[in-house]
Write a protein that holds these residues in place. Structure first.
Motif, mmCIF file in Angstrom:
data_model
loop_
_atom_site.group_PDB
_atom_site.id
_atom_site.type_symbol
_atom_site.label_atom_id
_atom_site.label_comp_id
_atom_site.label_asym_id
_atom_site.label_seq_id
_atom_site.Cartn_x
_atom_site.Cartn_y
_atom_site.Cartn_z
ATOM 1 N N GLY A 79 16.874 38.214 -0.240
ATOM 2 C CA GLY A 79 16.526 36.835 0.086
ATOM 3 C C GLY A 79 17.668 35.847 0.053
ATOM 4 N N LEU A 80 18.908 36.327 0.094
ATOM 5 C CA LEU A 80 20.049 35.402 0.100
ATOM 6 C C LEU A 80 20.003 34.449 1.297
ATOM 7 C CD1 LEU A 80 23.276 37.355 -0.987
ATOM 8 C CD2 LEU A 80 22.279 35.340 -2.072
ATOM 9 N N GLU A 81 19.388 34.922 2.375
ATOM 10 C CA GLU A 81 19.303 34.082 3.582
ATOM 11 C C GLU A 81 18.430 32.852 3.368
ATOM 12 O OE1 GLU A 81 15.911 37.021 3.746
ATOM 13 O OE2 GLU A 81 18.033 37.104 3.226
ATOM 14 N N ASN A 82 17.648 32.843 2.273
ATOM 15 C CA ASN A 82 16.784 31.690 1.990
ATOM 16 C C ASN A 82 17.536 30.535 1.322
ATOM 17 O OD1 ASN A 82 14.372 32.861 3.002
ATOM 18 N ND2 ASN A 82 14.147 34.050 1.109
ATOM 19 N N VAL A 83 18.722 30.812 0.814
ATOM 20 C CA VAL A 83 19.521 29.760 0.180
ATOM 21 C C VAL A 83 20.231 28.969 1.278
ATOM 22 C CG1 VAL A 83 21.368 29.239 -1.457
ATOM 23 C CG2 VAL A 83 19.884 31.220 -1.845
ATOM 24 N N PRO A 84 19.998 27.663 1.363
ATOM 25 C CA PRO A 84 20.631 26.887 2.435
ATOM 26 C C PRO A 84 22.151 26.877 2.304
ATOM 27 C CG PRO A 84 19.608 25.430 0.811
ATOM 28 C CD PRO A 84 19.171 26.824 0.476
ATOM 29 N N ALA A 85 22.821 26.884 3.447
ATOM 30 C CA ALA A 85 24.293 26.887 3.450
ATOM 31 C C ALA A 85 24.851 25.563 2.941
ATOM 32 C CB ALA A 85 24.815 27.167 4.857
ATOM 33 N N GLU A 86 24.073 24.498 3.068
ATOM 34 C CA GLU A 86 24.490 23.196 2.565
ATOM 35 C C GLU A 86 23.247 22.374 2.239
ATOM 36 O OE1 GLU A 86 25.069 20.977 6.873
ATOM 37 O OE2 GLU A 86 26.824 21.721 5.809
ATOM 38 N N GLY A 87 23.456 21.279 1.518
ATOM 39 C CA GLY A 87 22.351 20.403 1.152
ATOM 40 C C GLY A 87 21.692 20.818 -0.156
ATOM 41 N N PRO A 88 20.889 19.913 -0.726
ATOM 42 C CA PRO A 88 20.290 20.171 -2.039
ATOM 43 C C PRO A 88 19.138 21.173 -1.995
ATOM 44 C CG PRO A 88 19.454 18.119 -1.138
ATOM 45 C CD PRO A 88 20.518 18.594 -0.187
ATOM 46 N N ALA A 89 19.000 21.913 -3.071
ATOM 47 C CA ALA A 89 17.869 22.831 -3.240
ATOM 48 C C ALA A 89 17.742 23.157 -4.719
ATOM 49 C CB ALA A 89 18.053 24.102 -2.423
ATOM 50 N N ILE A 90 16.521 23.436 -5.134
ATOM 51 C CA ILE A 90 16.239 23.789 -6.525
ATOM 52 C C ILE A 90 15.948 25.281 -6.603
ATOM 53 C CG2 ILE A 90 14.698 23.421 -8.495
ATOM 54 C CD1 ILE A 90 14.035 20.658 -7.212
ATOM 55 N N LEU A 91 16.649 25.989 -7.467
ATOM 56 C CA LEU A 91 16.395 27.403 -7.709
ATOM 57 C C LEU A 91 15.576 27.508 -8.991
ATOM 58 C CD1 LEU A 91 19.970 28.717 -6.895
ATOM 59 C CD2 LEU A 91 17.947 28.954 -5.474
ATOM 60 N N ALA A 92 14.289 27.818 -8.852
ATOM 61 C CA ALA A 92 13.385 27.900 -10.000
ATOM 62 C C ALA A 92 13.163 29.367 -10.343
ATOM 63 C CB ALA A 92 12.062 27.214 -9.674
ATOM 64 N N SER A 93 13.672 29.773 -11.496
ATOM 65 C CA SER A 93 13.704 31.197 -11.834
ATOM 66 C C SER A 93 12.913 31.528 -13.097
ATOM 67 C CB SER A 93 15.164 31.625 -12.028
ATOM 68 O OG SER A 93 15.271 32.956 -12.475
ATOM 69 N N ASN A 94 12.424 32.767 -13.145
ATOM 70 C CA ASN A 94 11.937 33.288 -14.418
ATOM 71 C C ASN A 94 13.137 33.444 -15.340
ATOM 72 O OD1 ASN A 94 13.121 35.436 -13.003
ATOM 73 N ND2 ASN A 94 11.695 36.955 -13.778
ATOM 74 N N HIS A 95 12.881 33.673 -16.626
ATOM 75 C CA HIS A 95 13.994 33.686 -17.586
ATOM 76 C C HIS A 95 13.807 34.830 -18.566
ATOM 77 C CE1 HIS A 95 17.479 32.294 -19.490
ATOM 78 N NE2 HIS A 95 17.025 31.286 -20.180
#
Length: 253
Positions: free
Chosen positions: A23-39
């Motif tokens: 799913g690396l393609e889901n990370v935008p190349a630029e601009g803001p985004a929140i990565l919400a992860s399990n821990h």
């Protein structure tokens, strides 16, 4: 500094552990985004940045940046170098507000912000209820998309009590971005905050395959600690009873 630290840490991590990523393609190349992860592990904040081309900023305990001595300075330099932001989490609500403010500032700069909705590491590998205050409020205040992230098997690399990490391949799954702009302006509605958080946790559960537990991880940790204390007390009482019985047999009373 971040680039140098990423090479120094990310390179060996990728070479030694060879984490697999989907799913690396889901990370935008630029601009803001929140990565919400399990821990699952302390190492989550290192493996995720290691596989991304962009800088991602997480919140870290202020103690990591203020410890005295040479070790303290090295630790502070390390956390700054990997993009961690110090937040004093000892002040209850004030600490939470500081974390939210920091997250908003990161996103307003057009960067990636990483957050663990559970609020703390899972005590047993299961997925726990997300806390609605941080993730939801940052998402609604900025309009940034939320990418659900599943860290897989990172807890097996260095279980509690183990000094040397186990060389194995952890996994990372990054889901498609979730758009919550329909809720903007509703940051004070606790039902909206809860609904948004639950939607993200559901996506994390699907990505990770973890069993979901509808209580907070902090409460689960208390239950586990209390159960361990109760078991230890019962053990001690049983040992004392056996000792007393043995004494009676020896004295013939």
């Amino acid at each position: 500094m971040y680039g140098a630290m990423k090479v120094a840490i990310g390179g060996p991590l990728k070479l030694g552990f060879r984490p697999w990523v989907e799913g690396l393609e889901n990370v935008p190349a630029e601009g803001p985004a929140i990565l919400a992860s399990n821990h699952l592990s302390f190492s989550d904040s290192f493996f995720l940045p290691a596989v991304l081309d962009r800088k991602v900023t997480f919140i870290a305990k202020a103690e990591y940046f203020t410890s005295p001595g040479v070790k303290g300075k090295l630790t502070a330099a390390f956390f700054k170098g990997v993009g961690q932001l110090p937040v004093d989490r000892s002040g209850g609500r004030g600490a939470g507000e500081a974390a939210i403010k920091s997250g908003i500032e990161v996103l307003e700069r057009g960067e990636l912000f990483g957050i663990y909705p559970e609020g703390t590491r899972s005590p047993d590998g299961r997925l726990y209820r997300g806390k609605p205050g941080g993730l939801a409020r940052v998402a609604l205040a900025t309009g940034a998309p939320v990418l659900p992230v599943a860290m897989i098997d990172t807890e097996k690399i260095q279980p509690p009590g183990k000094v040397m990490p186990k060389l194995m391949r952890p996994g990372i799954r990054i889901g498609e971005p979730l758009d919550f702009t329909r809720y903007q302006g509703m940051e004070q509605d606790r039902f909206v905050l809860r609904a948004l958080t639950d939607e993200v946790m559901y996506e994390i559960m699907k990505l990770s395959g973890q069993e979901y537990v509808d209580i907070y991880a902090t409460a689960a940790k208390r239950q586990i600690t209390e159960a361990a204390k109760a078991a230890k007390a019962a053990e001690k009482a049983e040992a004392a009873e056996k000792a007393e019985d043995g004494q009676k047999e020896r004295t013939g009373s």
